[in-house]
Design a protein around this motif. Sequence first.
Motif, PDB file in Angstrom:
ATOM      1  N   GLU A   1      55.977 -29.591 -29.897  1.00 39.12           N
ATOM      2  CA  GLU A   1      56.451 -28.491 -28.968  1.00 39.12           C
ATOM      3  C   GLU A   1      56.639 -27.182 -29.893  1.00 39.12           C
ATOM      4  O   GLU A   1      56.141 -26.146 -29.169  1.00 39.12           O
ATOM      5  N   THR A   2      57.124 -27.199 -31.115  1.00 37.90           N
ATOM      6  CA  THR A   2      57.227 -25.754 -31.812  1.00 37.90           C
ATOM      7  C   THR A   2      55.739 -25.562 -32.355  1.00 37.90           C
ATOM      8  O   THR A   2      55.438 -24.311 -32.214  1.00 37.90           O
ATOM      9  N   LEU A   3      55.144 -26.470 -32.785  1.00 42.82           N
ATOM     10  CA  LEU A   3      53.746 -25.923 -33.439  1.00 42.82           C
ATOM     11  C   LEU A   3      52.751 -25.642 -32.348  1.00 42.82           C
ATOM     12  O   LEU A   3      51.762 -24.748 -32.421  1.00 42.82           O
ATOM     13  N   SER A   4      52.965 -26.083 -31.106  1.00 44.79           N
ATOM     14  CA  SER A   4      51.909 -25.552 -29.959  1.00 44.79           C
ATOM     15  C   SER A   4      52.247 -24.444 -29.552  1.00 44.79           C
ATOM     16  O   SER A   4      51.284 -23.608 -28.927  1.00 44.79           O
ATOM     17  N   GLY A   5      53.351 -23.486 -29.894  1.00 47.42           N
ATOM     18  CA  GLY A   5      53.621 -22.405 -29.558  1.00 47.42           C
ATOM     19  C   GLY A   5      53.449 -21.378 -30.601  1.00 47.42           C
ATOM     20  O   GLY A   5      52.841 -21.704 -31.637  1.00 47.42           O
ATOM     21  N   ARG A   6      54.433 -20.524 -31.124  1.00 48.62           N
ATOM     22  CA  ARG A   6      54.549 -19.500 -32.111  1.00 48.62           C
ATOM     23  C   ARG A   6      55.422 -20.073 -33.145  1.00 48.62           C
ATOM     24  O   ARG A   6      55.912 -19.337 -33.864  1.00 48.62           O
ATOM     25  N   GLY A   7      56.066 -21.305 -33.055  1.00 46.20           N
ATOM     26  CA  GLY A   7      57.192 -21.698 -33.912  1.00 46.20           C
ATOM     27  C   GLY A   7      56.457 -21.977 -35.128  1.00 46.20           C
ATOM     28  O   GLY A   7      55.343 -22.604 -35.508  1.00 46.20           O
ATOM     29  N   ARG A   8      57.259 -22.104 -36.337  1.00 40.87           N
ATOM     30  CA  ARG A   8      57.154 -22.573 -37.419  1.00 40.87           C
ATOM     31  C   ARG A   8      58.062 -23.651 -37.990  1.00 40.87           C
ATOM     32  O   ARG A   8      59.127 -23.598 -37.429  1.00 40.87           O
ATOM     33  N   VAL A   9      57.686 -24.339 -38.959  1.00 38.90           N
ATOM     34  CA  VAL A   9      58.342 -25.493 -39.378  1.00 38.90           C
ATOM     35  C   VAL A   9      58.484 -25.349 -40.920  1.00 38.90           C
ATOM     36  O   VAL A   9      57.489 -24.960 -41.545  1.00 38.90           O
TER      37      VAL A   9
ATOM     38  N   ARG B   1      42.796 -27.258 -36.815  1.00 43.33           N
ATOM     39  CA  ARG B   1      43.517 -26.140 -37.172  1.00 43.33           C
ATOM     40  C   ARG B   1      44.762 -26.280 -38.112  1.00 43.33           C
ATOM     41  O   ARG B   1      45.424 -27.216 -37.923  1.00 43.33           O
ATOM     42  N   ALA B   2      44.865 -25.467 -38.876  1.00 42.64           N
ATOM     43  CA  ALA B   2      46.188 -25.108 -39.510  1.00 42.64           C
ATOM     44  C   ALA B   2      47.243 -25.211 -38.950  1.00 42.64           C
ATOM     45  O   ALA B   2      47.437 -24.537 -37.819  1.00 42.64           O
ATOM     46  N   LEU B   3      48.200 -25.980 -39.245  1.00 44.01           N
ATOM     47  CA  LEU B   3      49.647 -25.590 -38.287  1.00 44.01           C
ATOM     48  C   LEU B   3      50.649 -25.046 -39.340  1.00 44.01           C
ATOM     49  O   LEU B   3      50.475 -25.253 -40.522  1.00 44.01           O
ATOM     50  N   ALA B   4      51.628 -24.090 -38.554  1.00 44.24           N
ATOM     51  CA  ALA B   4      52.379 -23.238 -39.471  1.00 44.24           C
ATOM     52  C   ALA B   4      53.614 -23.959 -40.082  1.00 44.24           C
ATOM     53  O   ALA B   4      54.630 -24.178 -39.454  1.00 44.24           O
ATOM     54  N   ALA B   5      53.722 -24.520 -41.051  1.00 41.51           N
ATOM     55  CA  ALA B   5      54.444 -25.143 -41.895  1.00 41.51           C
ATOM     56  C   ALA B   5      54.674 -24.762 -43.295  1.00 41.51           C
ATOM     57  O   ALA B   5      53.726 -24.453 -43.982  1.00 41.51           O
TER      58      ALA B   5
ATOM     59  N   VAL C   1      61.763 -24.791 -36.601  1.00 45.35           N
ATOM     60  CA  VAL C   1      62.513 -26.031 -37.054  1.00 45.35           C
ATOM     61  C   VAL C   1      62.760 -26.069 -38.562  1.00 45.35           C
ATOM     62  O   VAL C   1      61.705 -25.868 -39.287  1.00 45.35           O
ATOM     63  N   LEU C   2      63.888 -26.479 -38.956  1.00 50.29           N
ATOM     64  CA  LEU C   2      64.040 -26.841 -40.192  1.00 50.29           C
ATOM     65  C   LEU C   2      64.211 -28.505 -40.310  1.00 50.29           C
ATOM     66  O   LEU C   2      64.968 -29.088 -39.788  1.00 50.29           O
ATOM     67  N   VAL C   3      63.388 -28.902 -41.191  1.00 49.87           N
ATOM     68  CA  VAL C   3      63.384 -30.380 -41.711  1.00 49.87           C
ATOM     69  C   VAL C   3      64.014 -30.522 -42.836  1.00 49.87           C
ATOM     70  O   VAL C   3      63.688 -30.028 -44.015  1.00 49.87           O
ATOM     71  N   ALA C   4      65.426 -30.832 -42.943  1.00 49.82           N
ATOM     72  CA  ALA C   4      66.394 -30.896 -43.888  1.00 49.82           C
ATOM     73  C   ALA C   4      66.446 -32.382 -44.479  1.00 49.82           C
ATOM     74  O   ALA C   4      66.985 -33.342 -43.703  1.00 49.82           O
ATOM     75  N   ILE C   5      66.016 -32.688 -45.839  1.00 46.18           N
ATOM     76  CA  ILE C   5      66.097 -34.004 -46.444  1.00 46.18           C
ATOM     77  C   ILE C   5      67.061 -34.108 -47.311  1.00 46.18           C
ATOM     78  O   ILE C   5      67.042 -33.177 -48.332  1.00 46.18           O
ATOM     79  N   SER C   6      67.789 -35.252 -47.326  1.00 51.06           N
ATOM     80  CA  SER C   6      69.119 -35.487 -48.270  1.00 51.06           C
ATOM     81  C   SER C   6      69.324 -36.918 -48.014  1.00 51.06           C
ATOM     82  O   SER C   6      69.699 -37.301 -47.070  1.00 51.06           O
TER      83      SER C   6
END
Length: 202
Positions: free
Chosen positions: A42-50, A78-82, A117-122
Amino acid sequence: MTDIRRDIVTGALAESASALDALRRNTATLDAIVAAGALLAETLSGRGRVYSCGNGGSMSDAMHFAEELSGRYRKNRRALAAQAISDVGHLSCVANDFGYEQVFARYVEAHGQAGDVLVAISTSGTSPNVLRAAEVARARGMRVIAFTGRSDTPLGALGDIEICTPAGRYADRVQELHIKVIHILLELVEQALFPELSDSPA
């Protein structure tokens, strides 16, 4: 000596298989993975970034996740904004001037926007710099996908979605599950955004 070494190999594989099988049976975690894939798509299909972040092996996972979105996973599209928060200039500057706890948070503050979106890994779910990044992300209206290896952690509590993969005493087993989940998320995103390229059923 050969038998001992063989026991180490087979023991490690048995531990990994057991952890993966436990993940396969955990319906709550499977639902969280599905929800995370939908949020990312959903985020990447719009203008959002990860954005993604983590320490040590989790930093490597964060980088791997981002580059397979901005580059490619299995097939060309296509490239995705991450972007992984991994720039050494930024990390060393912020660590020197503000302390290591701020290295990810300052990047999120500089670049993150509401709807990202923030993918936070710990693996422990307690890394102070990852926690601070998640706090700043939430304050900026971003959503947080938390990868942890233990239940009831501070990072899990900050996640809009928590993917918790307990796998025994050591972080390496957790990281093995994290990278498996990362690959599944990539597949979910590509299936959602590029169904014509996906090997998975629609």
